[in-house]
Scaffold this active site. Sequence first.
Site, mmCIF file in Angstrom:
data_model
loop_
_atom_site.group_PDB
_atom_site.id
_atom_site.type_symbol
_atom_site.label_atom_id
_atom_site.label_comp_id
_atom_site.label_asym_id
_atom_site.label_seq_id
_atom_site.Cartn_x
_atom_site.Cartn_y
_atom_site.Cartn_z
ATOM 1 N N PHE A 139 -23.440 -28.663 -0.551
ATOM 2 C CA PHE A 139 -22.529 -29.632 0.059
ATOM 3 C C PHE A 139 -22.240 -30.742 -0.938
ATOM 4 O O PHE A 139 -23.137 -31.458 -1.368
ATOM 5 C CB PHE A 139 -23.119 -30.216 1.340
ATOM 6 C CG PHE A 139 -22.062 -30.798 2.239
ATOM 7 C CD1 PHE A 139 -21.497 -30.033 3.251
ATOM 8 C CD2 PHE A 139 -21.607 -32.093 2.060
ATOM 9 C CE1 PHE A 139 -20.490 -30.548 4.069
ATOM 10 C CE2 PHE A 139 -20.615 -32.620 2.869
ATOM 11 C CZ PHE A 139 -20.054 -31.845 3.881
ATOM 12 N N ARG A 169 -16.533 -41.189 0.331
ATOM 13 C CA ARG A 169 -15.171 -41.108 -0.206
ATOM 14 C C ARG A 169 -14.965 -42.119 -1.334
ATOM 15 O O ARG A 169 -14.084 -41.943 -2.186
ATOM 16 C CB ARG A 169 -14.142 -41.346 0.901
ATOM 17 C CG ARG A 169 -14.122 -40.275 1.993
ATOM 18 C CD ARG A 169 -12.855 -40.393 2.837
ATOM 19 N NE ARG A 169 -12.922 -39.616 4.063
ATOM 20 C CZ ARG A 169 -12.649 -38.323 4.172
ATOM 21 N NH1 ARG A 169 -12.338 -37.639 3.082
ATOM 22 N NH2 ARG A 169 -12.714 -37.705 5.338
ATOM 23 N N ASP A 189 -16.002 -36.091 1.755
ATOM 24 C CA ASP A 189 -16.878 -36.934 2.562
ATOM 25 C C ASP A 189 -18.014 -36.150 3.218
ATOM 26 O O ASP A 189 -18.019 -34.927 3.273
ATOM 27 C CB ASP A 189 -16.074 -37.621 3.664
ATOM 28 C CG ASP A 189 -15.729 -36.675 4.805
ATOM 29 O OD1 ASP A 189 -16.075 -36.972 5.961
ATOM 30 O OD2 ASP A 189 -15.113 -35.620 4.546
ATOM 31 N N THR A 224 -10.170 -22.451 7.366
ATOM 32 C CA THR A 224 -9.252 -23.563 7.593
ATOM 33 C C THR A 224 -7.904 -23.295 6.934
ATOM 34 O O THR A 224 -6.848 -23.486 7.547
ATOM 35 C CB THR A 224 -9.850 -24.870 7.051
ATOM 36 O OG1 THR A 224 -11.071 -25.153 7.741
ATOM 37 C CG2 THR A 224 -8.888 -26.031 7.247
ATOM 38 N N LYS A 250 -15.611 -23.085 -3.002
ATOM 39 C CA LYS A 250 -17.056 -22.882 -2.892
ATOM 40 C C LYS A 250 -17.383 -21.395 -2.855
ATOM 41 O O LYS A 250 -16.733 -20.623 -2.171
ATOM 42 C CB LYS A 250 -17.583 -23.578 -1.629
ATOM 43 C CG LYS A 250 -19.092 -23.544 -1.506
ATOM 44 C CD LYS A 250 -19.564 -24.253 -0.243
ATOM 45 C CE LYS A 250 -19.338 -25.739 -0.313
ATOM 46 N NZ LYS A 250 -19.955 -26.443 0.851
ATOM 47 N N LYS A 308 -8.243 -35.720 5.388
ATOM 48 C CA LYS A 308 -8.278 -36.897 4.568
ATOM 49 C C LYS A 308 -8.762 -36.581 3.150
ATOM 50 O O LYS A 308 -8.432 -37.260 2.197
ATOM 51 C CB LYS A 308 -9.219 -37.936 5.175
ATOM 52 C CG LYS A 308 -8.836 -38.520 6.485
ATOM 53 C CD LYS A 308 -9.897 -39.543 6.897
ATOM 54 C CE LYS A 308 -9.590 -40.109 8.256
ATOM 55 N NZ LYS A 308 -10.681 -41.072 8.663
ATOM 56 N N ASP A 339 -8.610 -30.404 -0.842
ATOM 57 C CA ASP A 339 -9.738 -30.818 -1.666
ATOM 58 C C ASP A 339 -10.696 -29.667 -1.965
ATOM 59 O O ASP A 339 -11.123 -29.479 -3.100
ATOM 60 C CB ASP A 339 -10.483 -31.992 -1.033
ATOM 61 C CG ASP A 339 -10.959 -31.705 0.390
ATOM 62 O OD1 ASP A 339 -10.562 -30.672 0.956
ATOM 63 O OD2 ASP A 339 -11.729 -32.530 0.929
ATOM 64 N N ILE A 340 -11.028 -28.862 -0.933
ATOM 65 C CA ILE A 340 -12.017 -27.800 -1.134
ATOM 66 C C ILE A 340 -11.753 -26.640 -0.183
ATOM 67 O O ILE A 340 -11.409 -26.846 0.985
ATOM 68 C CB ILE A 340 -13.453 -28.344 -0.935
ATOM 69 C CG1 ILE A 340 -14.506 -27.268 -1.243
ATOM 70 C CG2 ILE A 340 -13.646 -28.934 0.452
ATOM 71 C CD1 ILE A 340 -15.924 -27.822 -1.347
ATOM 72 N N ILE A 341 -11.879 -25.432 -0.700
ATOM 73 C CA ILE A 341 -11.856 -24.215 0.107
ATOM 74 C C ILE A 341 -13.300 -23.764 0.281
ATOM 75 O O ILE A 341 -13.978 -23.464 -0.701
ATOM 76 C CB ILE A 341 -11.036 -23.086 -0.574
ATOM 77 C CG1 ILE A 341 -9.604 -23.541 -0.869
ATOM 78 C CG2 ILE A 341 -11.058 -21.827 0.302
ATOM 79 C CD1 ILE A 341 -8.760 -23.801 0.350
ATOM 80 N N ASP A 342 -13.767 -23.729 1.514
ATOM 81 C CA ASP A 342 -15.145 -23.329 1.798
ATOM 82 C C ASP A 342 -15.143 -21.868 2.247
ATOM 83 O O ASP A 342 -15.073 -20.954 1.428
ATOM 84 C CB ASP A 342 -15.727 -24.260 2.855
ATOM 85 C CG ASP A 342 -17.238 -24.138 2.977
ATOM 86 O OD1 ASP A 342 -17.775 -23.064 2.667
ATOM 87 O OD2 ASP A 342 -17.884 -25.112 3.388
ATOM 88 N N THR A 343 -15.159 -21.607 3.524
ATOM 89 C CA THR A 343 -15.100 -20.221 3.991
ATOM 90 C C THR A 343 -13.699 -19.643 3.854
ATOM 91 O O THR A 343 -13.525 -18.430 3.770
ATOM 92 C CB THR A 343 -15.508 -20.131 5.475
ATOM 93 O OG1 THR A 343 -14.555 -20.856 6.270
ATOM 94 C CG2 THR A 343 -16.894 -20.709 5.683
ATOM 95 N N GLY A 344 -12.693 -20.510 3.822
ATOM 96 C CA GLY A 344 -11.301 -20.063 3.792
ATOM 97 C C GLY A 344 -10.659 -20.021 5.161
ATOM 98 O O GLY A 344 -9.440 -19.840 5.267
#
Length: 220
Positions: free
Chosen positions: A187, A200, A194, A142, A166, A69, A135-140
């Site tokens: 975070f 959101r 979210d 996903t 990130k 989302k 929206d965001i790449i964290d660890t990659g």
Amino acid sequence: MAETPEYMVIDDDYKGHPLNLFCIPKHYENSLDHVLIPSGLVNDRIEKLAKDIVQEFGTVPVTALCVLKGGYKFFADLLDKLKQMNQTMEESVPLSIDFIRLKSYMNDSSTGSVEVIGGDNLNGLEGKNVLVVEDIIDTGNTMTHLLKLLKEHNPKKIKVASLLVKRTPLSVGYKPDFTGFEVPDCFVVGYALDYNEYFRDLSHICVINEAGKKKYSVRS
């Protein structure tokens, strides 16, 4: 001489902006530490990303795939910029849209797995140029999982646009093709990002505080 990155880098020691300088929903005032990226700056950065995407794809048809989302706001604003460019440029990019929904977080931690919980039939991506909008790449983890899934449907080309990346020691090293901002390992919420489905409705990208995490946590 160091190469200039093609995205905005927000340093680890950056303190952001005080909340009282911006319009923040009353119900979130005590749950946030500071404003990291004001919505106006986000908008300007998206305009530049849209220009870069047009230069990348030229006039070939593109299927923009929104990762729901959290990506919906970035996706909608990016498409608006692309449509505006299509109306003013001598050559334009034919656009179609598609959606996929993933889940990989509980509270502020990754669950370690990626679950596809909704979206259209991806068989229609075969032979197409695909722009994944996240929206965001964290660890990659996903995104690498998603790209593996998409490649099973034999698209012609896949590019990824992420509003945020990130900086985290847990990163697998994945970098998207188009990045809005590189942010510290904190975070962030707002602009459709979210925390357990809250925040959101916050216009700016902000850093949540411990009180906010406690207030909006999911009890297991």
